[in-house]
Design a protein around this motif. Structure first.
Motif, PDB file in Angstrom:
ATOM      1  N   VAL A  79       0.822  -1.214   0.000  1.00  0.00           N
ATOM      2  CA  VAL A  79       0.000   0.000   0.000  1.00  0.00           C
ATOM      3  C   VAL A  79       0.856   1.264   0.000  1.00  0.00           C
ATOM      4  N   SER A  80       2.056   1.181  -0.549  1.00  0.00           N
ATOM      5  CA  SER A  80       2.956   2.339  -0.562  1.00  0.00           C
ATOM      6  C   SER A  80       2.341   3.525  -1.291  1.00  0.00           C
ATOM      7  N   GLU A  81       1.719   3.261  -2.434  1.00  0.00           N
ATOM      8  CA  GLU A  81       1.159   4.362  -3.223  1.00  0.00           C
ATOM      9  C   GLU A  81       0.009   5.039  -2.472  1.00  0.00           C
ATOM     10  N   LYS A  82      -0.827   4.247  -1.818  1.00  0.00           N
ATOM     11  CA  LYS A  82      -1.964   4.811  -1.099  1.00  0.00           C
ATOM     12  C   LYS A  82      -1.527   5.634   0.106  1.00  0.00           C
ATOM     13  N   ASP A 113      12.674   3.002   1.515  1.00  0.00           N
ATOM     14  CA  ASP A 113      12.492   1.669   0.935  1.00  0.00           C
ATOM     15  C   ASP A 113      11.024   1.418   0.587  1.00  0.00           C
ATOM     16  N   ALA A 114      10.125   1.880   1.451  1.00  0.00           N
ATOM     17  CA  ALA A 114       8.694   1.679   1.203  1.00  0.00           C
ATOM     18  C   ALA A 114       8.241   2.454  -0.031  1.00  0.00           C
ATOM     19  N   LEU A 115       8.725   3.664  -0.182  1.00  0.00           N
ATOM     20  CA  LEU A 115       8.367   4.462  -1.363  1.00  0.00           C
ATOM     21  C   LEU A 115       8.925   3.824  -2.630  1.00  0.00           C
ATOM     22  N   ARG A 116      10.163   3.341  -2.543  1.00  0.00           N
ATOM     23  CA  ARG A 116      10.768   2.696  -3.711  1.00  0.00           C
ATOM     24  C   ARG A 116      10.015   1.434  -4.105  1.00  0.00           C
ATOM     25  N   GLU A 117       9.666   0.624  -3.113  1.00  0.00           N
ATOM     26  CA  GLU A 117       8.956  -0.620  -3.401  1.00  0.00           C
ATOM     27  C   GLU A 117       7.623  -0.353  -4.099  1.00  0.00           C
ATOM     28  N   GLY A 118       7.030   0.787  -3.782  1.00  0.00           N
ATOM     29  CA  GLY A 118       5.766   1.133  -4.417  1.00  0.00           C
ATOM     30  C   GLY A 118       5.945   1.925  -5.696  1.00  0.00           C
ATOM     31  N   ALA A 119       7.205   2.094  -6.133  1.00  0.00           N
ATOM     32  CA  ALA A 119       7.519   2.862  -7.344  1.00  0.00           C
ATOM     33  C   ALA A 119       6.904   4.258  -7.283  1.00  0.00           C
ATOM     34  N   TRP A 121       6.998   8.084  -7.305  1.00  0.00           N
ATOM     35  CA  TRP A 121       7.924   9.024  -7.919  1.00  0.00           C
ATOM     36  C   TRP A 121       8.088  10.244  -7.015  1.00  0.00           C
ATOM     37  N   VAL A 122       9.089  10.201  -6.162  1.00  0.00           N
ATOM     38  CA  VAL A 122       9.413  11.320  -5.278  1.00  0.00           C
ATOM     39  C   VAL A 122      10.902  11.617  -5.451  1.00  0.00           C
ATOM     40  N   GLU A 123      11.224  12.104  -6.626  1.00  0.00           N
ATOM     41  CA  GLU A 123      12.608  12.297  -7.018  1.00  0.00           C
ATOM     42  C   GLU A 123      13.384  13.157  -6.032  1.00  0.00           C
ATOM     43  N   SER A 124      12.797  14.250  -5.593  1.00  0.00           N
ATOM     44  CA  SER A 124      13.503  15.154  -4.693  1.00  0.00           C
ATOM     45  C   SER A 124      13.810  14.485  -3.354  1.00  0.00           C
TER      46      SER A 124
END
Length: 358
Positions: A79-82, A113-119, A121-124
């Protein structure tokens, strides 16, 4: 970890500086119960809205331990994206007063890691993590504890296809912290794209002195380019024939040991030729043992055959080393039978056989 001090007369009461793991005046059993509750969300059936609400609460917690655990459950539940907004806010919160609020970067790493696993996009945010330092006090000075966070940040940039990610990887390969250089080499190896090979080679040529880092560099070079990579690593294994390359001398024992084990771990059958070539001219007993171990690690019939020939016909010491090398697969019935058959009639090997494969 935070500066945990158990007060006299109450072993359950823990006082720490704000946010340093437990939070000011928070009882150990309180924290443990909250961690248990968060962990339970990763198991069994939980209604969707209840799950999200509970994880939102976990990500807002003042304890970096609880937030880190919540981020792990976010990944487990997919549920990373949510929960991306809550994850980003948690990261930003623990960047403030970071030494006290998130010692060791535990929460920040878990969030990235959680954001990456959910792909997500938070480049900054990934860039911030990739470049962040966190100097924490230790006896006699201060130490940077954000090495793992820098690797996590670059991993995030790789996941979202950041255009200048190679520049960030180059920075990590030149990082003063060993764990960061190891992490960067591993990221390039796991990526598997030959575009990273020049960076890996250059780091070796610049004279990497740490054996753990060098092993990872060699292994990643072989992972991204098994053909030319084997030739490059093999020259370091051979030693004198490779000469000096950059800051590493071909004949350095530690360099050669790292090269041998990297070839073995690559499982590249063509590596046997390099290992045999090196073994047959090597005089140092320790290196000979490492090279034979690398042959066994290849796990191919030709390598097994060479080792069994040594067990059968070589001098006692060499045959014993070959038995020990094959002994790492003592649980494999086929390998056991090969060793026993090769050692038939050599009573001087009975003791090592009993020790290694009994």
């Amino acid at each position: 970890m935070g500066d945990i001090r158990v007060a006299c007369g109450d072993a359950d009461w823990v006082a720490v500086e704000w946010g340093g793991g437990y939070g000011e005046g928070m009882k150990r059993n309180d924290l443990e119960s909250e961690l248990a509750e968060i962990s339970a969300l990763g198991q069994g059936q939980v209604e969707a809205d209840a799950l999200l609400n509970a994880l939102k609460g976990g990500l807002k917690h003042r304890s970096n331990f609880v937030v880190a655990k919540a981020a792990e459950v976010v990944v487990k539940r997919g549920v990373s994206e949510k929960l991306s907004d809550e994850l980003v806010k948690a990261y930003e919160r623990f960047c403030k007063h970071a030494v006290k609020s998130d010692p060791g970067c535990k929460a920040k790493i878990a969030v990235v890691d959680a954001l990456r696993e959910g792909a997500v996009w938070v480049e900054s945010l990934y860039l911030d993590a990739a470049r962040r330092r966190q100097m924490e006090p230790v006896w006699g000075g201060r130490v940077d504890t954000a090495g793992g966070l820098r690797c996590a940040g670059v991993n995030g940039l790789m996941a979202v296809g950041y255009g200048d990610v190679m520049n960030e990887l180059a920075m990590l390969l030149g990082d003063e912290e060993r764990e960061v250089r190891v992490g960067a080499a591993r990221l390039l190896g796991d990526w598997g794209d030959a575009v990273g090979e020049p960076l890996l080679r250059l780091r070796v040529l610049c004279g990497e002195e740490d054996g753990e880092v060098l092993s990872e560099l060699f292994g990643s070079i072989l992972a991204v380019n098994s053909a030319s990579g084997l030739d490059f690593v093999g020259r370091y294994l051979i030693g004198g024939e490779g000469g000096k390359q950059g800051g590493n001398e071909g004949g350095d024992d530690e360099v050669r040991r790292c090269a041998a084990l990297a070839i073995g771990q690559s499982r590249n059958g063509k590596g046997l030729e390099w290992l045999v070539r090196s073994f047959e001219k090597e005089l140092d007993a320790g290196l000979r043992e490492t090279i034979l171990m690398a042959m066994a690690m290849l796990r191919n019939e030709d390598g097994y055959g060479y080792l069994c020939d040594l067990i059968k016909d070589a001098d006692e010491r060499t045959a014993e080393l070959a038995v020990r090398a094959m002994g790492i697969y003592y649980y494999d019935e086929k390998v056991r039978e090969m060793v026993i058959t090769a050692a038939e009639g050599r009573e001087e090997l009975d003791e090592v056989l009993r020790e290694v494969i009994a």
